[in-house]
Enzyme design. Sequence first.
Site, PDB file in Angstrom:
ATOM      1  N   ILE A 198      53.164 -11.505  93.754  1.00  0.00           N
ATOM      2  CA  ILE A 198      52.690 -12.885  93.820  1.00  0.00           C
ATOM      3  C   ILE A 198      51.168 -12.857  93.791  1.00  0.00           C
ATOM      4  O   ILE A 198      50.550 -11.865  94.147  1.00  0.00           O
ATOM      5  CB  ILE A 198      53.223 -13.646  95.059  1.00  0.00           C
ATOM      6  CG1 ILE A 198      52.847 -12.942  96.364  1.00  0.00           C
ATOM      7  CG2 ILE A 198      54.719 -13.854  94.975  1.00  0.00           C
ATOM      8  CD1 ILE A 198      53.323 -13.689  97.623  1.00  0.00           C
ATOM      9  N   ASP A 199      50.586 -13.950  93.345  1.00  0.00           N
ATOM     10  CA  ASP A 199      49.136 -13.995  93.162  1.00  0.00           C
ATOM     11  C   ASP A 199      48.380 -13.801  94.474  1.00  0.00           C
ATOM     12  O   ASP A 199      48.904 -14.077  95.555  1.00  0.00           O
ATOM     13  CB  ASP A 199      48.722 -15.339  92.551  1.00  0.00           C
ATOM     14  CG  ASP A 199      49.289 -15.548  91.157  1.00  0.00           C
ATOM     15  OD1 ASP A 199      49.529 -14.545  90.471  1.00  0.00           O
ATOM     16  OD2 ASP A 199      49.488 -16.717  90.778  1.00  0.00           O
ATOM     17  N   LYS A 200      47.142 -13.378  94.340  1.00  0.00           N
ATOM     18  CA  LYS A 200      46.276 -13.141  95.503  1.00  0.00           C
ATOM     19  C   LYS A 200      46.265 -14.333  96.456  1.00  0.00           C
ATOM     20  O   LYS A 200      46.423 -14.178  97.671  1.00  0.00           O
ATOM     21  CB  LYS A 200      44.846 -12.850  95.026  1.00  0.00           C
ATOM     22  CG  LYS A 200      43.821 -12.755  96.149  1.00  0.00           C
ATOM     23  CD  LYS A 200      42.403 -12.658  95.593  1.00  0.00           C
ATOM     24  CE  LYS A 200      41.377 -12.722  96.723  1.00  0.00           C
ATOM     25  NZ  LYS A 200      39.991 -12.708  96.224  1.00  0.00           N
ATOM     26  N   ARG A 202      52.249 -22.418  88.380  1.00  0.00           N
ATOM     27  CA  ARG A 202      50.910 -22.984  88.211  1.00  0.00           C
ATOM     28  C   ARG A 202      50.728 -23.534  86.796  1.00  0.00           C
ATOM     29  O   ARG A 202      50.208 -24.647  86.602  1.00  0.00           O
ATOM     30  CB  ARG A 202      49.852 -21.928  88.530  1.00  0.00           C
ATOM     31  CG  ARG A 202      49.954 -21.405  89.963  1.00  0.00           C
ATOM     32  CD  ARG A 202      49.119 -20.157  90.182  1.00  0.00           C
ATOM     33  NE  ARG A 202      47.693 -20.443  90.119  1.00  0.00           N
ATOM     34  CZ  ARG A 202      46.755 -19.505  90.112  1.00  0.00           C
ATOM     35  NH1 ARG A 202      47.090 -18.220  90.178  1.00  0.00           N
ATOM     36  NH2 ARG A 202      45.487 -19.835  90.067  1.00  0.00           N
ATOM     37  N   THR A 210      48.347 -16.867  96.676  1.00  0.00           N
ATOM     38  CA  THR A 210      49.656 -17.421  97.014  1.00  0.00           C
ATOM     39  C   THR A 210      50.170 -16.675  98.236  1.00  0.00           C
ATOM     40  O   THR A 210      50.084 -15.455  98.311  1.00  0.00           O
ATOM     41  CB  THR A 210      50.643 -17.250  95.842  1.00  0.00           C
ATOM     42  OG1 THR A 210      50.152 -17.963  94.702  1.00  0.00           O
ATOM     43  CG2 THR A 210      52.020 -17.781  96.202  1.00  0.00           C
TER      44      THR A 210
END
Length: 346
Positions: free
Chosen positions: A154-156, A256, A158
Amino acid sequence: MIEETGLIEQEEQDLYEHLRVVVDKGQSLLRIDKFLMHRIENASRNRIQNAIELGNVLVNEKAIKPSYKVKPQDVISIVLPHPPRDTEVYPENLPLDIVYEDDDVLIVNKAAGMVVHPGYNNYTGTLVNALVYHFQQLPTLPGNDGRPGLVHRIDKDTSGLLLISKNERAMTWLARQFFEHTIARKYIALVWGDLPEDGTVTGYIGRSIADRRVMSVYDDPEKGKWSVTHYKVLERMDYVTLIECQLETGRTHQIRAHMKHIGHPLFNDAMYGGDKIVKGTVFSKYKQFVENCFELLPRQALHAQSLGFLHPTLKKRLYFEAPLPPDFEAALEKWRKYGQRLETSD
């Protein structure tokens, strides 16, 4: 003949390989594990045997036994986790919020702001650095080289649940579930605007032509990978909406990019246009209110809330949830109170 037919994408991009092997016409009978060892780069016999036992190797679309002998023109399909990259990862004693752990898997509730794995400009302070340290405190397990096996990413910025495999067998078992989209993941997101009803966003996700860091949604299959996100409205707060997103596919920045595509970018998502006032009034008080919300939640409003999967050893489905973190809750509460003020002033 070997052709790579696709990679599982999203935050788990490049973690698994899907290969299709067509056996040559002149091939003599040979055990499948020996046959594949010589045709797949960095694949040990143990790695292949694990994949066969877990049903990740199909011959002519059917699962086979490890003793199966390949025949001319057999069509072999394989899903394998990519081997760890040959780079040094240094252990760091960083705090981890461990939700569940056993001999096979580890589930972590990742804080927003923490990078998942080392990369350009982020070689320390990552979740993987913390996991390497944590694993050093555990007994050595068969198939576990002391490095955590990322199953997805998962993104930084998130927050939320991440599933990590602790041995080769678990990695291979989970790889198949991700490839077949049978791992259930739900996210909570705060988006700009009043979404009229529940819905589904689809399209081909690929790199933006204008900015390679950003993903765009296209109608042309030549420009990206097919993607599907289902969303459900949980709460409306005038100029923003709280939604639950369920992923049917897993592409990079999928939620997103999808919400931006339908005109409802995530609240404070700088990369996708959510870090400015998208909906609302022109009054200076409202502008200040939004700025205050941005300060409370200084990142995109996205949280990986739940995770469900079939356990490799227990052979039963496990399900986990992580509550919204304080920054997300604080911004929500501020929007709720703002909405109440609007109602009383009407």
